[in-house]
Design a protein around this motif. Structure first.
Motif, PDB file in Angstrom:
ATOM      1  N   ALA A 150       0.831  -1.215   0.000  1.00 32.14           N
ATOM      2  CA  ALA A 150       0.000   0.000   0.000  1.00 32.14           C
ATOM      3  C   ALA A 150       0.863   1.262   0.000  1.00 32.14           C
ATOM      4  CB  ALA A 150      -0.932  -0.010   1.206  1.00 32.14           C
ATOM      5  N   ALA A 151       2.075   1.142   0.545  1.00 32.68           N
ATOM      6  CA  ALA A 151       3.002   2.278   0.562  1.00 32.68           C
ATOM      7  C   ALA A 151       3.857   2.335  -0.702  1.00 32.68           C
ATOM      8  CB  ALA A 151       3.904   2.190   1.798  1.00 32.68           C
ATOM      9  N   GLY A 152       3.585   1.421  -1.648  1.00 35.62           N
ATOM     10  CA  GLY A 152       4.301   1.430  -2.917  1.00 35.62           C
ATOM     11  C   GLY A 152       5.575   0.611  -2.929  1.00 35.62           C
ATOM     12  N   VAL A 153       5.762  -0.226  -1.918  1.00 29.94           N
ATOM     13  CA  VAL A 153       6.958  -1.064  -1.853  1.00 29.94           C
ATOM     14  C   VAL A 153       6.667  -2.398  -2.524  1.00 29.94           C
ATOM     15  CG1 VAL A 153       8.546  -2.279  -0.296  1.00 29.94           C
ATOM     16  CG2 VAL A 153       7.721   0.027   0.291  1.00 29.94           C
ATOM     17  N   LYS A 154       7.552  -2.796  -3.419  1.00 37.93           N
ATOM     18  CA  LYS A 154       7.407  -4.089  -4.079  1.00 37.93           C
ATOM     19  C   LYS A 154       7.818  -5.183  -3.096  1.00 37.93           C
ATOM     20  CE  LYS A 154       8.941  -6.781  -8.030  1.00 37.93           C
ATOM     21  NZ  LYS A 154       9.873  -6.879  -9.143  1.00 37.93           N
ATOM     22  N   THR A 155       6.974  -6.208  -2.982  1.00 35.95           N
ATOM     23  CA  THR A 155       7.273  -7.336  -2.091  1.00 35.95           C
ATOM     24  C   THR A 155       7.161  -8.646  -2.858  1.00 35.95           C
ATOM     25  OG1 THR A 155       4.975  -7.574  -1.363  1.00 35.95           O
ATOM     26  CG2 THR A 155       6.394  -6.101  -0.058  1.00 35.95           C
ATOM     27  N   GLN A 156       7.820  -9.669  -2.309  1.00 34.95           N
ATOM     28  CA  GLN A 156       7.745 -10.996  -2.917  1.00 34.95           C
ATOM     29  C   GLN A 156       7.852 -12.047  -1.820  1.00 34.95           C
ATOM     30  OE1 GLN A 156      10.694 -11.784  -5.914  1.00 34.95           O
ATOM     31  NE2 GLN A 156      10.147 -13.921  -6.082  1.00 34.95           N
ATOM     32  N   ARG A 157       6.852 -12.924  -1.768  1.00 37.21           N
ATOM     33  CA  ARG A 157       6.901 -14.053  -0.832  1.00 37.21           C
ATOM     34  C   ARG A 157       8.004 -15.000  -1.279  1.00 37.21           C
ATOM     35  NH1 ARG A 157       0.782 -16.112  -0.037  1.00 37.21           N
ATOM     36  NH2 ARG A 157       1.801 -17.485   1.465  1.00 37.21           N
ATOM     37  N   LEU A 158       8.735 -15.518  -0.326  1.00 36.66           N
ATOM     38  CA  LEU A 158       9.813 -16.445  -0.630  1.00 36.66           C
ATOM     39  C   LEU A 158       9.331 -17.876  -0.426  1.00 36.66           C
ATOM     40  CD1 LEU A 158      12.806 -14.607   1.083  1.00 36.66           C
ATOM     41  CD2 LEU A 158      11.943 -14.365  -1.253  1.00 36.66           C
ATOM     42  N   LYS A 159       9.782 -18.762  -1.288  1.00 43.54           N
ATOM     43  CA  LYS A 159       9.400 -20.174  -1.177  1.00 43.54           C
ATOM     44  C   LYS A 159      10.392 -20.864  -0.252  1.00 43.54           C
ATOM     45  CE  LYS A 159       7.307 -20.274  -5.708  1.00 43.54           C
ATOM     46  NZ  LYS A 159       7.333 -20.806  -7.062  1.00 43.54           N
ATOM     47  N   VAL A 160      10.040 -20.939   1.024  1.00 43.82           N
ATOM     48  CA  VAL A 160      10.899 -21.544   2.038  1.00 43.82           C
ATOM     49  C   VAL A 160      10.054 -22.443   2.938  1.00 43.82           C
ATOM     50  CG1 VAL A 160      12.596 -19.674   2.056  1.00 43.82           C
ATOM     51  CG2 VAL A 160      10.610 -19.536   3.547  1.00 43.82           C
ATOM     52  N   SER A 161      10.716 -23.345   3.620  1.00 45.26           N
ATOM     53  CA  SER A 161      10.003 -24.272   4.506  1.00 45.26           C
ATOM     54  C   SER A 161       9.680 -23.667   5.859  1.00 45.26           C
ATOM     55  CB  SER A 161      10.840 -25.541   4.708  1.00 45.26           C
ATOM     56  OG  SER A 161      12.061 -25.217   5.347  1.00 45.26           O
ATOM     57  N   HIS A 162      10.481 -22.700   6.314  1.00 46.56           N
ATOM     58  CA  HIS A 162      10.320 -22.123   7.644  1.00 46.56           C
ATOM     59  C   HIS A 162      10.644 -20.631   7.597  1.00 46.56           C
ATOM     60  CE1 HIS A 162      10.782 -26.385   8.574  1.00 46.56           C
ATOM     61  NE2 HIS A 162      10.211 -26.129   9.733  1.00 46.56           N
ATOM     62  N   ALA A 163      10.302 -19.946   8.666  1.00 47.34           N
ATOM     63  CA  ALA A 163      10.608 -18.522   8.793  1.00 47.34           C
ATOM     64  C   ALA A 163      11.956 -18.379   9.491  1.00 47.34           C
ATOM     65  CB  ALA A 163       9.507 -17.813   9.578  1.00 47.34           C
ATOM     66  N   PHE A 164      13.014 -18.546   8.724  1.00 51.18           N
ATOM     67  CA  PHE A 164      14.363 -18.518   9.276  1.00 51.18           C
ATOM     68  C   PHE A 164      14.710 -17.130   9.811  1.00 51.18           C
ATOM     69  CE2 PHE A 164      14.292 -21.764   5.918  1.00 51.18           C
ATOM     70  CZ  PHE A 164      14.503 -22.884   6.725  1.00 51.18           C
ATOM     71  N   HIS A 165      15.597 -17.082  10.791  1.00 46.81           N
ATOM     72  CA  HIS A 165      16.072 -15.833  11.402  1.00 46.81           C
ATOM     73  C   HIS A 165      14.918 -15.022  11.988  1.00 46.81           C
ATOM     74  CE1 HIS A 165      20.077 -16.615   9.854  1.00 46.81           C
ATOM     75  NE2 HIS A 165      19.521 -16.904   8.691  1.00 46.81           N
ATOM     76  N   SER A 166      13.940 -15.698  12.538  1.00 42.93           N
ATOM     77  CA  SER A 166      12.767 -15.019  13.099  1.00 42.93           C
ATOM     78  C   SER A 166      12.475 -15.547  14.498  1.00 42.93           C
ATOM     79  CB  SER A 166      11.549 -15.257  12.202  1.00 42.93           C
ATOM     80  OG  SER A 166      10.973 -16.526  12.472  1.00 42.93           O
ATOM     81  N   PRO A 167      11.502 -14.951  15.173  1.00 43.13           N
ATOM     82  CA  PRO A 167      11.099 -15.469  16.486  1.00 43.13           C
ATOM     83  C   PRO A 167      10.663 -16.929  16.447  1.00 43.13           C
ATOM     84  CG  PRO A 167      10.159 -13.295  16.136  1.00 43.13           C
ATOM     85  CD  PRO A 167      10.792 -13.708  14.837  1.00 43.13           C
ATOM     86  N   LEU A 168      10.261 -17.430  15.288  1.00 42.49           N
ATOM     87  CA  LEU A 168       9.824 -18.819  15.192  1.00 42.49           C
ATOM     88  C   LEU A 168      10.989 -19.806  15.330  1.00 42.49           C
ATOM     89  CD1 LEU A 168       7.078 -18.640  12.424  1.00 42.49           C
ATOM     90  CD2 LEU A 168       6.857 -18.441  14.894  1.00 42.49           C
ATOM     91  N   MET A 169      12.210 -19.334  15.319  1.00 41.71           N
ATOM     92  CA  MET A 169      13.382 -20.189  15.532  1.00 41.71           C
ATOM     93  C   MET A 169      13.684 -20.384  17.020  1.00 41.71           C
ATOM     94  SD  MET A 169      14.650 -21.155  12.579  1.00 41.71           S
ATOM     95  CE  MET A 169      12.964 -21.364  12.016  1.00 41.71           C
ATOM     96  N   GLU A 170      13.116 -19.555  17.863  1.00 38.46           N
ATOM     97  CA  GLU A 170      13.472 -19.577  19.286  1.00 38.46           C
ATOM     98  C   GLU A 170      13.284 -20.928  19.980  1.00 38.46           C
ATOM     99  OE1 GLU A 170      11.898 -16.039  21.158  1.00 38.46           O
ATOM    100  OE2 GLU A 170      12.999 -14.791  19.726  1.00 38.46           O
ATOM    101  N   PRO A 171      12.264 -21.733  19.650  1.00 39.19           N
ATOM    102  CA  PRO A 171      12.120 -23.020  20.347  1.00 39.19           C
ATOM    103  C   PRO A 171      13.293 -23.987  20.156  1.00 39.19           C
ATOM    104  CG  PRO A 171      10.059 -22.434  19.280  1.00 39.19           C
ATOM    105  CD  PRO A 171      11.093 -21.453  18.802  1.00 39.19           C
ATOM    106  N   MET A 172      14.121 -23.783  19.146  1.00 30.91           N
ATOM    107  CA  MET A 172      15.231 -24.710  18.916  1.00 30.91           C
ATOM    108  C   MET A 172      16.569 -24.173  19.416  1.00 30.91           C
ATOM    109  SD  MET A 172      17.181 -23.349  16.103  1.00 30.91           S
ATOM    110  CE  MET A 172      18.046 -24.719  15.444  1.00 30.91           C
ATOM    111  N   LEU A 173      16.595 -22.958  19.904  1.00 28.48           N
ATOM    112  CA  LEU A 173      17.867 -22.324  20.251  1.00 28.48           C
ATOM    113  C   LEU A 173      18.589 -23.014  21.401  1.00 28.48           C
ATOM    114  CD1 LEU A 173      17.042 -18.536  19.807  1.00 28.48           C
ATOM    115  CD2 LEU A 173      18.093 -20.115  18.171  1.00 28.48           C
ATOM    116  N   ARG A 174      17.870 -23.395  22.445  1.00 23.75           N
ATOM    117  CA  ARG A 174      18.520 -24.035  23.591  1.00 23.75           C
ATOM    118  C   ARG A 174      19.168 -25.361  23.170  1.00 23.75           C
ATOM    119  NH1 ARG A 174      15.818 -24.436  29.343  1.00 23.75           N
ATOM    120  NH2 ARG A 174      16.558 -22.309  29.287  1.00 23.75           N
ATOM    121  N   ALA A 175      18.435 -26.190  22.438  1.00 23.55           N
ATOM    122  CA  ALA A 175      18.981 -27.477  22.001  1.00 23.55           C
ATOM    123  C   ALA A 175      20.166 -27.267  21.059  1.00 23.55           C
ATOM    124  CB  ALA A 175      17.899 -28.317  21.324  1.00 23.55           C
TER     125      ALA A 175
END
Length: 180
Positions: free
Chosen positions: A78-103
């Motif tokens: 809406a602000a005029g920025v071009k975006t593109q969804r990436l074809k990946v299995s997971h959201a790498f480098h995100s908060p969704l990685m936190e459950p595996m950090l301790r292990a």
């Protein structure tokens, strides 16, 4: 020279196995905007989405919970920025990685580290790496924090490197290096 080939393989295998076991409810999206603009847009979603990579002056990747990433993508579009969804299995480098950090940290703690024998640019800081890469905490940060590719290219250039080689199935970063 930071670790042996055996330790590297064990660390990479553990990282892949632990990431692969995470839920696949994430999303990654590239946007043609400056980091500061993207950071401001995702501020209300900070618990769910993070900047996953800064690849160029106007090339940032975000990652996190699918619904939040898609909402941010709509705001950016809406602000005029071009975006593109990436074809990946997971959201790498995100908060969704936190459950595996301790292990992963437990595996990283079993590795024998050495000071780099060659100049090494950190993907975590985008600067020349030093003693930090000899500690397990660095490699845990590497899983979770943004890849500072653009900063790394600037560092390599400042070191007088005149040629870059990209090794991968789909070379896309070299084009971005030229923009940096």
């Amino acid at each position: 020279g930071v670790f042996s080939l055996e330790d590297a393989v064990r660390l990479v295998a553990a990282r892949g196995r632990l990431m692969g076991a995470l839920p696949r409810d994430g999303e990654m999206m590239a946007g043609g905007a400056e980091e500061a603009q993207v950071r401001a847009t995702l501020a209300p979603y900070a618990a769910e989405v993070a900047i996953a990579a800064v690849n160029g002056p106007a090339s940032v990747v975000i990652a996190g919970r699918r619904a939040a990433v898609l909402a941010i993508g709509e705001e950016m579009a809406a602000a005029g920025v071009k975006t593109q969804r990436l074809k990946v299995s997971h959201a790498f480098h995100s908060p969704l990685m936190e459950p595996m950090l301790r292990a992963f940290g437990a595996v990283a703690a079993t590795v024998t580290y050495h000071k780099p024998s060659l100049r090494l640019v950190s993907n975590v800081t985008g600067e020349l790496a030093g003693e930090e890469v000899t500690r397990p905490e660095y490699w845990v940060r590497h899983v979770r924090e943004a890849v500072r590719f653009a900063d790394g290219v600037r560092t390599v250039y400042a070191q007088g490197v005149g040629a870059l080689v990209e090794i991968g199935p789909k070379p896309v970063l070299l084009g971005m290096a030229g923009q940096v």
